[in-house]
Design an enzyme around this catalytic site. Structure first.
Site, PDB file in Angstrom:
ATOM      1  N   HIS A  85      -0.472  -0.161  -9.746  1.00 22.82           N
ATOM      2  CA  HIS A  85      -1.165  -1.059  -8.804  1.00 22.82           C
ATOM      3  C   HIS A  85      -1.704  -2.303  -9.528  1.00 22.82           C
ATOM      4  O   HIS A  85      -2.902  -2.592  -9.495  1.00 22.82           O
ATOM      5  CB  HIS A  85      -2.307  -0.320  -8.092  1.00 22.82           C
ATOM      6  CG  HIS A  85      -2.739  -0.980  -6.801  1.00 22.82           C
ATOM      7  ND1 HIS A  85      -3.260  -0.292  -5.751  1.00 22.82           N
ATOM      8  CD2 HIS A  85      -2.739  -2.285  -6.409  1.00 22.82           C
ATOM      9  CE1 HIS A  85      -3.566  -1.118  -4.760  1.00 22.82           C
ATOM     10  NE2 HIS A  85      -3.268  -2.351  -5.148  1.00 22.82           N
ATOM     11  N   ARG A 106       0.848  -1.185   0.000  1.00 19.94           N
ATOM     12  CA  ARG A 106       0.000   0.000   0.000  1.00 19.94           C
ATOM     13  C   ARG A 106       0.888   1.242   0.000  1.00 19.94           C
ATOM     14  O   ARG A 106       1.853   1.326   0.770  1.00 19.94           O
ATOM     15  CB  ARG A 106      -0.904   0.026   1.245  1.00 19.94           C
ATOM     16  CG  ARG A 106      -2.101  -0.902   1.131  1.00 19.94           C
ATOM     17  CD  ARG A 106      -3.057  -0.449   0.030  1.00 19.94           C
ATOM     18  NE  ARG A 106      -4.245  -1.256  -0.123  1.00 19.94           N
ATOM     19  CZ  ARG A 106      -4.375  -2.292  -0.948  1.00 19.94           C
ATOM     20  NH1 ARG A 106      -3.364  -2.674  -1.710  1.00 19.94           N
ATOM     21  NH2 ARG A 106      -5.513  -2.944  -1.046  1.00 19.94           N
ATOM     22  N   GLU A 148      -3.846   7.381  -5.544  1.00 19.64           N
ATOM     23  CA  GLU A 148      -3.919   6.675  -6.831  1.00 19.64           C
ATOM     24  C   GLU A 148      -5.154   7.135  -7.610  1.00 19.64           C
ATOM     25  O   GLU A 148      -6.239   7.160  -7.032  1.00 19.64           O
ATOM     26  CB  GLU A 148      -3.987   5.162  -6.595  1.00 19.64           C
ATOM     27  CG  GLU A 148      -2.732   4.635  -5.909  1.00 19.64           C
ATOM     28  CD  GLU A 148      -2.741   3.122  -5.641  1.00 19.64           C
ATOM     29  OE1 GLU A 148      -3.712   2.453  -6.030  1.00 19.64           O
ATOM     30  OE2 GLU A 148      -1.773   2.629  -5.053  1.00 19.64           O
TER      31      GLU A 148
HETATM   32  C1  MLT Z   1      -5.637  -6.133  -3.031  1.00 21.08           C
HETATM   33  O1  MLT Z   1      -5.705  -5.509  -1.961  1.00 21.08           O
HETATM   34  O2  MLT Z   1      -6.255  -7.177  -3.222  1.00 21.08           O
HETATM   35  C2  MLT Z   1      -4.820  -5.606  -4.151  1.00 21.08           C
HETATM   36  O3  MLT Z   1      -3.999  -4.572  -3.745  1.00 21.08           O
HETATM   37  C3  MLT Z   1      -5.660  -5.209  -5.310  1.00 21.08           C
HETATM   38  C4  MLT Z   1      -6.809  -4.321  -4.919  1.00 21.08           C
HETATM   39  O4  MLT Z   1      -6.682  -3.512  -4.015  1.00 21.08           O
HETATM   40  O5  MLT Z   1      -7.867  -4.461  -5.494  1.00 21.08           O
END
Ligand code: MLT
Length: 322
Positions: A281, A234, A263
């Protein structure tokens, strides 16, 4: 009254099956207009999101009939879990379905940094053939520091180990003799030591109040000047100003960031740095992981709606609300 509202781009076989069985309203851009979401949420029994939809206290208060929130992913930082749980709503999520993909991206970024893949690609496509300028380094016999030994940290450490790397681990909640640590022959160290000794640091921390901006200039300036920092967890856990300052002062050799404080982040100093790899990401974005994620979250949402228990839940498997 409708069954399910989907507020982000979540598609695939799992969603097709859900749409056959339930009345699904698909509004993939609705997360961008929270005030509209607030107006309609009381009409739904289920909400399916990724990480862009902010499920805060106000949304939960308006969601009179909501029984389940399906989070297609693992991070829960976009949900006020305390408020959701207090309201008796199940949070179904996908704790393990994308871990391999994220760990593979962490290794890809490590290799990309080690071998100058992005600048070498740009240079070669521009017509140059600069072999000596792009002399890189091996991962073999280097030290990989893993911050956060959850599922993804562990899978990253396993892969780094397969490259012949020594593993240092920092995790505030994991014992030094835990199976995950011993399986990768990892040495548990404090954060300062991990930053000082690692050649590659791979960050796998969740965004919480405690981890918020917890990695800043003070830590980055402890790094070897030849070392790299990689973040696929993150963006909020890193103080980007501190990282930029450390990079500018050449306290470390480079960085790779798949996640950002905000983001999408727009252009900034990091965009201009040739020793920094930026990706949008995409850790969880492989075809394989997305099939698993969508299948799992859709199945769990369906289960809760027909009165059965969710398999993967972050609070409780059945709604507490009547
Ligand atoms: C997650 O938390 O699963 C990944 O970072 C992808 C997202 O946030 O959708």
């Amino acid at each position: 009254m409708s069954d399910i509202l989907v507020t982000e781009n979540i598609v695939g076989d799992g969603m097709t099956a859900l749409r056959k069985a339930f009345d699904v309203v698909f509004e993939p851009d609705l997360h961008e207009v929270p005030q509209e979401l607030l107006k309609v949420i009381s009409q739904f029994k289920a909400l399916v999101v990724r990480n862009q939809t902010q499920v805060d206290g106000a949304l939960v208060a308006a969601a009179d009939h909501l029984r389940v929130i399906g989070r297609a992913g693992v991070g829960l930082d976009n949900l006020d879990l305390a408020a959701v749980s207090k309201a008796g709503i199940v949070v179904a999520y996908t704790p393990d379905q994308n871990s391999v993909s994220v760990a593979e991206l962490a290794l890809a970024l490590m290799l990309g940094l080690a071998r100058n893949i992005c600048p070498a690609d740009a240079s070669t496509k521009s017509g140059d053939w600069l072999r000596h300028e792009f002399t890189g380094g091996e991962l073999f016999n280097k030290t990989c520091g893993v911050i956060g030994m959850g599922r993804i940290g562990f899978l990253t450490a396993m892969r780094a180990r397969a490259f012949g790397m020594d593993i240092l681990v920092h995790d505030a909640f994991v014992h030094r003799d835990a199976a995950a640590v011993t399986q990768v022959c990892g040495q548990m160290v404090d954060m300062e030591e991990l930053f000082a000794r690692s050649d590659y640091i791979s960050c796998h921390l969740p965004a919480t109040e405690k981890t918020q901006q917890s990695l800043g200039y003070e830590m980055f300036s402890k790094m070897k000047t030849t070392a790299y920092f990689i973040n696929t967890s993150r963006g909020q856990v890193v103080c980007e100003d501190g990282l930029i300052r450390a990079l500018t002062e050449r306290k470390l050799a480079g960085a790779a960031l798949d996640v950002r404080q905000v983001e999408p982040p727009g252009r900034d100093q990091l965009t201009e740095m040739p020793n920094v790899i930026l990706t949008p990401h995409i850790g969880a974005f492989t075809r394989e992981a997305q099939v698993r994620v969508v299948q799992s979250v859709c199945q769990d949402v369906a289960s809760v709606l027909i009165g059965e228990a969710a398999c993967n839940y972050a609070n409780f498997s059945r709604p507490n609300r009547k």
